[in-house]
Design a protein around this motif. Structure first.
Motif, PDB file in Angstrom:
ATOM      1  N   ILE A   1       5.602   5.881   4.124  1.00 14.62           N
ATOM      2  CA  ILE A   1       4.164   5.648   4.356  1.00 14.62           C
ATOM      3  C   ILE A   1       3.848   5.606   5.739  1.00 14.62           C
ATOM      4  CG2 ILE A   1       4.056   3.342   4.105  1.00 14.62           C
ATOM      5  CD1 ILE A   1       1.194   3.560   2.716  1.00 14.62           C
ATOM      6  N   ASP A   2       2.998   6.356   6.474  1.00 12.97           N
ATOM      7  CA  ASP A   2       2.555   6.318   7.841  1.00 12.97           C
ATOM      8  C   ASP A   2       2.029   4.936   8.070  1.00 12.97           C
ATOM      9  OD1 ASP A   2       0.702   7.018  10.340  1.00 12.97           O
ATOM     10  OD2 ASP A   2       2.129   8.653   9.965  1.00 12.97           O
ATOM     11  N   GLU A   3       2.529   4.813   9.468  1.00 14.18           N
ATOM     12  CA  GLU A   3       2.027   3.257   9.954  1.00 14.18           C
ATOM     13  C   GLU A   3       0.426   3.219  10.186  1.00 14.18           C
ATOM     14  OE1 GLU A   3       3.801   1.837  13.703  1.00 14.18           O
ATOM     15  OE2 GLU A   3       5.719   1.431  12.680  1.00 14.18           O
ATOM     16  N   TYR A   4       0.004   4.507  10.657  1.00 11.32           N
ATOM     17  CA  TYR A   4      -1.526   4.491  10.510  1.00 11.32           C
ATOM     18  C   TYR A   4      -2.130   4.197   9.377  1.00 11.32           C
ATOM     19  CZ  TYR A   4      -6.256   6.360  11.561  1.00 11.32           C
ATOM     20  OH  TYR A   4      -7.482   6.392  11.596  1.00 11.32           O
ATOM     21  N   MET A   5      -1.711   4.412   8.349  1.00 10.31           N
ATOM     22  CA  MET A   5      -2.412   4.032   7.056  1.00 10.31           C
ATOM     23  C   MET A   5      -2.168   2.518   6.878  1.00 10.31           C
ATOM     24  SD  MET A   5      -3.931   6.633   5.858  1.00 10.31           S
ATOM     25  CE  MET A   5      -4.173   8.403   5.289  1.00 10.31           C
ATOM     26  N   ILE A   6      -0.947   2.042   7.090  1.00 11.86           N
ATOM     27  CA  ILE A   6      -0.726   0.731   6.940  1.00 11.86           C
ATOM     28  C   ILE A   6      -1.957  -0.162   7.667  1.00 11.86           C
ATOM     29  CG2 ILE A   6       1.212  -1.190   7.277  1.00 11.86           C
ATOM     30  CD1 ILE A   6       3.103   0.623   6.928  1.00 11.86           C
ATOM     31  N   ARG A   7      -2.010   0.053   9.257  1.00  9.87           N
ATOM     32  CA  ARG A   7      -2.846  -0.474  10.036  1.00  9.87           C
ATOM     33  C   ARG A   7      -4.175  -0.436   9.466  1.00  9.87           C
ATOM     34  NH1 ARG A   7       0.382   2.119  14.463  1.00  9.87           N
ATOM     35  NH2 ARG A   7      -1.469   3.539  14.536  1.00  9.87           N
ATOM     36  N   GLU A   8      -4.626   0.670   8.702  1.00 12.15           N
ATOM     37  CA  GLU A   8      -6.004   0.936   8.193  1.00 12.15           C
ATOM     38  C   GLU A   8      -6.092  -0.307   7.081  1.00 12.15           C
ATOM     39  OE1 GLU A   8      -8.566   3.756   8.370  1.00 12.15           O
ATOM     40  OE2 GLU A   8      -7.767   3.177  10.126  1.00 12.15           O
ATOM     41  N   VAL A   9      -5.150  -0.471   6.599  1.00  8.78           N
ATOM     42  CA  VAL A   9      -5.187  -1.603   5.340  1.00  8.78           C
ATOM     43  C   VAL A   9      -5.236  -2.869   6.172  1.00  8.78           C
ATOM     44  CG1 VAL A   9      -4.278  -2.672   3.268  1.00  8.78           C
ATOM     45  CG2 VAL A   9      -4.318  -0.089   3.708  1.00  8.78           C
ATOM     46  N   MET A  10      -4.527  -3.086   7.055  1.00  7.96           N
ATOM     47  CA  MET A  10      -4.509  -4.210   7.678  1.00  7.96           C
ATOM     48  C   MET A  10      -5.797  -4.703   8.207  1.00  7.96           C
ATOM     49  SD  MET A  10      -0.629  -4.250   9.442  1.00  7.96           S
ATOM     50  CE  MET A  10       0.562  -4.900   8.851  1.00  7.96           C
ATOM     51  N   ILE A  11      -6.560  -3.838   8.959  1.00 14.35           N
ATOM     52  CA  ILE A  11      -7.632  -3.727   9.685  1.00 14.35           C
ATOM     53  C   ILE A  11      -8.896  -3.978   8.617  1.00 14.35           C
ATOM     54  CG2 ILE A  11      -9.085  -2.893  11.342  1.00 14.35           C
ATOM     55  CD1 ILE A  11      -6.530  -1.956  12.716  1.00 14.35           C
ATOM     56  N   LYS A  12      -8.928  -2.939   7.764  1.00  7.25           N
ATOM     57  CA  LYS A  12     -10.177  -2.630   6.972  1.00  7.25           C
ATOM     58  C   LYS A  12     -10.091  -3.097   5.658  1.00  7.25           C
ATOM     59  CE  LYS A  12     -11.376   1.174  10.041  1.00  7.25           C
ATOM     60  NZ  LYS A  12     -11.745   2.876   9.850  1.00  7.25           N
ATOM     61  N   GLY A  13      -8.804  -3.402   5.330  1.00  7.43           N
ATOM     62  CA  GLY A  13      -8.693  -3.793   3.719  1.00  7.43           C
ATOM     63  C   GLY A  13      -8.375  -2.810   2.836  1.00  7.43           C
TER      64      GLY A  13
ATOM     65  N   SER B   1      -4.044   3.863  -5.258  1.00  4.95           N
ATOM     66  CA  SER B   1      -3.942   2.268  -5.383  1.00  4.95           C
ATOM     67  C   SER B   1      -2.506   1.947  -5.399  1.00  4.95           C
ATOM     68  CB  SER B   1      -4.774   1.998  -6.614  1.00  4.95           C
ATOM     69  OG  SER B   1      -4.168   2.460  -7.854  1.00  4.95           O
ATOM     70  N   GLU B   2      -1.776   2.457  -5.646  1.00  6.61           N
ATOM     71  CA  GLU B   2      -0.162   2.123  -5.962  1.00  6.61           C
ATOM     72  C   GLU B   2       0.080   1.708  -4.608  1.00  6.61           C
ATOM     73  OE1 GLU B   2       4.114   3.792  -7.590  1.00  6.61           O
ATOM     74  OE2 GLU B   2       2.509   4.965  -6.949  1.00  6.61           O
ATOM     75  N   TYR B   3      -0.196   2.321  -3.481  1.00 10.55           N
ATOM     76  CA  TYR B   3       0.086   1.988  -2.170  1.00 10.55           C
ATOM     77  C   TYR B   3      -0.520   1.180  -1.501  1.00 10.55           C
ATOM     78  CZ  TYR B   3       2.819   6.737  -2.373  1.00 10.55           C
ATOM     79  OH  TYR B   3       3.573   7.640  -2.387  1.00 10.55           O
ATOM     80  N   ILE B   4      -1.856   1.099  -1.695  1.00 10.65           N
ATOM     81  CA  ILE B   4      -2.678  -0.193  -1.548  1.00 10.65           C
ATOM     82  C   ILE B   4      -2.255  -1.576  -1.928  1.00 10.65           C
ATOM     83  CG2 ILE B   4      -4.769  -0.974  -1.384  1.00 10.65           C
ATOM     84  CD1 ILE B   4      -5.007   1.347   0.092  1.00 10.65           C
TER      85      ILE B   4
END
Length: 305
Positions: free
Chosen positions: A206-218, A224-227
């Protein structure tokens, strides 16, 4: 040092560069040819560099190559543009992790001041900068410098950055260096763990950008599996930080603790803690703003003297 000298605070993170008025990814890549568009393009010594994009890989220090020097020029350009300037005499105010402050301070000063006068272009605008001085402050301290007058008694400041977790004890408004230090378990270690779990459970990265999106925005544009994986690992990480703090001899139930840095928002949203002794400074630019405040005071005192 003349009356026109200005202070510019920069927080050189492994994930993001922060100034008083900007925040951008700590990424830099040399281009082989002149670019088609000049957004985020730095031109220095006849070469073109794209600033931002994917972050740089963590190295032993930030002075082993020119990357963080180039990122510094980009940060200076962004601040000068905000202030409507193209030429300036400046004092650079920067920071280092508490645990490596003494060992790296001299090298970082020499690295950033290796050229007293620097001419470069950023987004096709030419800048001429004279670096009068480089001041280095400990991380944590910069983030709370404006709050120190209210910090009577004993408190801890915990700065959760990209690569380190810095902690500083404050006693009656003054830092206690003997009870301050760094732990190498910053946010990047959490992102690496998330990626490992995704590979193990889904057979995909999974791309770091997507991880940061969840970290910042939830949330992010992911199944949903990745979230669920990302949120579960973030919660695990934030709870581990309390264990790290407790191992330093800090009573997390009674001692006033202020979380700062990129991880402050994570702690607030994911740690599940609502104790009265816990507070947060969520502005990721807090250290850069603090460094600049301290350097501005330095300039004022120099002029008075």
């Amino acid at each position: 040092m003349d009356t026109k000298t200005i202070a510019i605070g920069i927080d050189h993170g492994w994930s993001h560069i922060k100034t008083r008025n900007s925040c951008f990814v700590s990424g830099v890549g040399e281009l082989g040819n002149e670019p088609m568009v000049y957004d985020n393009i730095l031109e220095y010594n006849g070469k073109y560099y794209r600033i931002g994009g994917d972050r740089l890989k963590v190295q032993d220090n930030k002075v082993c190559n020119d990357n963080y020097y180039l990122l510094t020029l980009a940060a200076v350009a962004k601040e000068l543009k905000f202030r409507g300037l193209k030429e300036a005499h400046i004092v650079l105010a920067v920071g280092l992790p508490i645990g490596r402050f003494g060992a790296e301070k001299k090298d970082f000063i020499n690295y950033l001041s290796k050229n007293r006068m620097v001419r470069f272009r950023y987004e096709k605008t030419q800048y001429l900068v004279t670096i009068e001085k480089v001041l280095v402050y400990p991380q944590c301290y910069g983030a709370v410098v404006d709050r120190l007058p209210q910090m009577a008694g004993q408190e801890y400041v915990v700065d959760i950055g990209s690569w380190t977790i810095d902690y500083m004890k404050i006693i009656d408004m003054a830092p206690d260096e003997s009870n301050s230090g760094s732990d190498p378990n910053g946010i990047i270690t959490c992102m690496r763990k998330i990626d490992e779990v995704c590979v193990r459970k889904t057979n995909s990265k999974i791309d770091e950008y997507m991880i940061r999106e969840v970290m910042i925005k939830g949330d992010a544009n992911l199944d949903s599996e990745y979230i669920e994986i990302i949120k579960s690992e973030i919660e695990r990480y934030t709870k581990s930080i309390f264990r790290i703090i407790a191992e330093k001899g800090i009573n997390v139930k009674t001692t006033p603790i202020t979380f700062v840095g990129g991880g402050a928002g994570l702690m607030k949203r994911y740690a599940g803690i609502s104790q009265r002794n816990i507070s947060y400074i969520e502005d990721v630019r807090a250290n850069a703003i603090g460094y600049e405040t301290l350097a501005t005071l330095y300039l004022k005192n120099r002029k008075i003297a």
